[in-house]
Design an enzyme around this catalytic site. Sequence first.
Site, PDB file in Angstrom:
ATOM      1  N   ARG A  49       2.887  -0.856   8.000  1.00 11.15           N
ATOM      2  CA  ARG A  49       2.595  -0.150   6.761  1.00 11.15           C
ATOM      3  C   ARG A  49       2.642   1.356   7.032  1.00 11.15           C
ATOM      4  O   ARG A  49       2.447   1.797   8.173  1.00 11.15           O
ATOM      5  CB  ARG A  49       1.211  -0.519   6.229  1.00 11.15           C
ATOM      6  CG  ARG A  49       1.027  -1.993   5.880  1.00 11.15           C
ATOM      7  CD  ARG A  49      -0.383  -2.226   5.357  1.00 11.15           C
ATOM      8  NE  ARG A  49      -0.600  -3.621   4.949  1.00 11.15           N
ATOM      9  CZ  ARG A  49      -1.123  -4.552   5.727  1.00 11.15           C
ATOM     10  NH1 ARG A  49      -1.472  -4.251   6.981  1.00 11.15           N
ATOM     11  NH2 ARG A  49      -1.289  -5.781   5.279  1.00 11.15           N
ATOM     12  N   LYS A 108      -5.242  -3.095   6.775  1.00 13.31           N
ATOM     13  CA  LYS A 108      -6.167  -3.165   5.654  1.00 13.31           C
ATOM     14  C   LYS A 108      -7.479  -3.811   6.095  1.00 13.31           C
ATOM     15  O   LYS A 108      -7.495  -4.712   6.917  1.00 13.31           O
ATOM     16  CB  LYS A 108      -5.549  -3.980   4.514  1.00 13.31           C
ATOM     17  CG  LYS A 108      -4.404  -3.260   3.808  1.00 13.31           C
ATOM     18  CD  LYS A 108      -3.924  -4.053   2.625  1.00 13.31           C
ATOM     19  CE  LYS A 108      -2.844  -3.295   1.859  1.00 13.31           C
ATOM     20  NZ  LYS A 108      -2.361  -4.056   0.678  1.00 13.31           N
ATOM     21  N   ARG A 153       9.602  -2.034   5.787  1.00 11.11           N
ATOM     22  CA  ARG A 153       8.708  -3.171   6.069  1.00 11.11           C
ATOM     23  C   ARG A 153       9.255  -4.429   5.391  1.00 11.11           C
ATOM     24  O   ARG A 153       9.267  -5.516   5.989  1.00 11.11           O
ATOM     25  CB  ARG A 153       7.298  -2.839   5.565  1.00 11.11           C
ATOM     26  CG  ARG A 153       6.255  -3.946   5.743  1.00 11.11           C
ATOM     27  CD  ARG A 153       4.888  -3.374   5.408  1.00 11.11           C
ATOM     28  NE  ARG A 153       3.907  -4.373   5.060  1.00 11.11           N
ATOM     29  CZ  ARG A 153       3.109  -5.008   5.920  1.00 11.11           C
ATOM     30  NH1 ARG A 153       3.210  -4.764   7.210  1.00 11.11           N
ATOM     31  NH2 ARG A 153       2.203  -5.877   5.499  1.00 11.11           N
ATOM     32  N   HIS A 160      -0.894 -10.036   6.977  1.00 15.10           N
ATOM     33  CA  HIS A 160      -1.335 -10.562   5.692  1.00 15.10           C
ATOM     34  C   HIS A 160      -2.502 -11.525   5.882  1.00 15.10           C
ATOM     35  O   HIS A 160      -2.439 -12.410   6.729  1.00 15.10           O
ATOM     36  CB  HIS A 160      -0.189 -11.310   5.000  1.00 15.10           C
ATOM     37  CG  HIS A 160       0.854 -10.393   4.436  1.00 15.10           C
ATOM     38  ND1 HIS A 160       2.133 -10.816   4.110  1.00 15.10           N
ATOM     39  CD2 HIS A 160       0.814  -9.071   4.135  1.00 15.10           C
ATOM     40  CE1 HIS A 160       2.822  -9.794   3.641  1.00 15.10           C
ATOM     41  NE2 HIS A 160       2.053  -8.729   3.646  1.00 15.10           N
ATOM     42  N   TYR A 206       8.520 -13.004   0.556  1.00 15.16           N
ATOM     43  CA  TYR A 206       9.662 -12.617   1.379  1.00 15.16           C
ATOM     44  C   TYR A 206      10.606 -13.783   1.654  1.00 15.16           C
ATOM     45  O   TYR A 206      11.620 -13.601   2.331  1.00 15.16           O
ATOM     46  CB  TYR A 206       9.174 -12.051   2.719  1.00 15.16           C
ATOM     47  CG  TYR A 206       8.441 -10.748   2.588  1.00 15.16           C
ATOM     48  CD1 TYR A 206       9.138  -9.551   2.437  1.00 15.16           C
ATOM     49  CD2 TYR A 206       7.062 -10.698   2.608  1.00 15.16           C
ATOM     50  CE1 TYR A 206       8.469  -8.355   2.312  1.00 15.16           C
ATOM     51  CE2 TYR A 206       6.383  -9.497   2.480  1.00 15.16           C
ATOM     52  CZ  TYR A 206       7.089  -8.331   2.335  1.00 15.16           C
ATOM     53  OH  TYR A 206       6.429  -7.142   2.202  1.00 15.16           O
TER      54      TYR A 206
END
Length: 305
Positions: free
Chosen positions: A147, A171, A244, A267, A276
Site C-alpha cells: 500500500r 491497516k 498493487r 487482507h 482480484y
Amino acid sequence: MHLAASVSEFLDYLQSARRLSPHTVSGYRRDLTQFLDFCEQQHFRRPNDIDMAAVRHFVSQRRAGGTGGRSLQRQLSALRTWFNYLVKTGVCENNPATGIQAPKAPKRLPKALSPEDMEQMLASPDDDWHSQRDQAIAELFYSSGLRLSELVSLNSDDIQFQSALVTVTGKGSKTRTVPIGRLALQALKQWLKVRPLHCKDRSEPALFISQRGQRLSTRSIQLRLKNMAQKQGIYQPVHPHMLRHSFASHLLESSSDLRAVQELLGHANLSTTQVYTHLDFQHLSKVYDKAHPRAARRKKEPSAE
C-alpha cells in the site's frame, strides 16, 4: 452529552485506545461531521434524540444529494461504530444505525496494468538520483504489492537484503513480512548507494527521501509515478494502488493461489482478495482453446459454390 462532544470523545478513543491510523480517524471524523451537520438541520442536540427514522432520513438525504452506495455504506459503518461506543459507555441504550442498509454499490473491478505495460514502465531508468529512487519505488510496489502508506513509512532497516524480505506496517497497525523480487532488490541496492549523498541528516531513517533529505510524502510519490509512466509512454493515469492491483492480478493469473495472495496483500478477509480473481475474458478464451483437447476452434469451412 452534546452530540459534538460525544463525537470528539469517540475520535479520541479511536486514536488513543484503539490506536487507529491518522488516516482512518480522519475518515471517521469526515463521515461523522457530515452526520452532525444533518443533526443540526434537524435540531437534534443529544445522541438519544436520534432514532432509526432519523438515520434513514440521513441516508435518503445523502442518496438524493448524489452520494454513491459505497460512500453510504462507509458512513453507516462509521455511525454503527460510533453508536456501539455510546451504548458501551452508557450514553445510549441502543444503536439506531443497526439493521439499516445502504443501497448496494456496483462492484467495480480494480484497474491494473498489463504485464507488458509494467515491463515498459520499469524499463531503462535514467541515471540521475531521482530516477534511481523512483525506479526503486515502482519496483517495490509491483514486486511486493505494498500500500502507499506502507511504502511511505518504510525505513532503511526494514529491508532484509540477505533474505529478500521487507517488513511493513499495514491497516490496524498490523505488521507483515513479504518477499522482494530480484529486480526490486537490485533497484533498492542501487538507490541505497546514492541515498547517503542526498541525505544531510544521518539520523533520518526513511528509506525514500525527498530533495530536502526528508521522508518522501504520499503526494510526491503519486506524482512521481504518474510522471514516470507518462515518460515511458503509458498515458493512462498510473497511481500506486494500480501497481498493487497489478501485483495481485498478475500473481493470481499465474498461480491461482488466493490464500497466498491474501497473506501477501495483508487482507483480513478473503472476500477482499476475491475481487482480484477476475481475468480478461479473451485471456481465458485463449487459455481454454489452447489447453482443452476438444476446444480448438475449427477453421471456417469454405462455402459451397
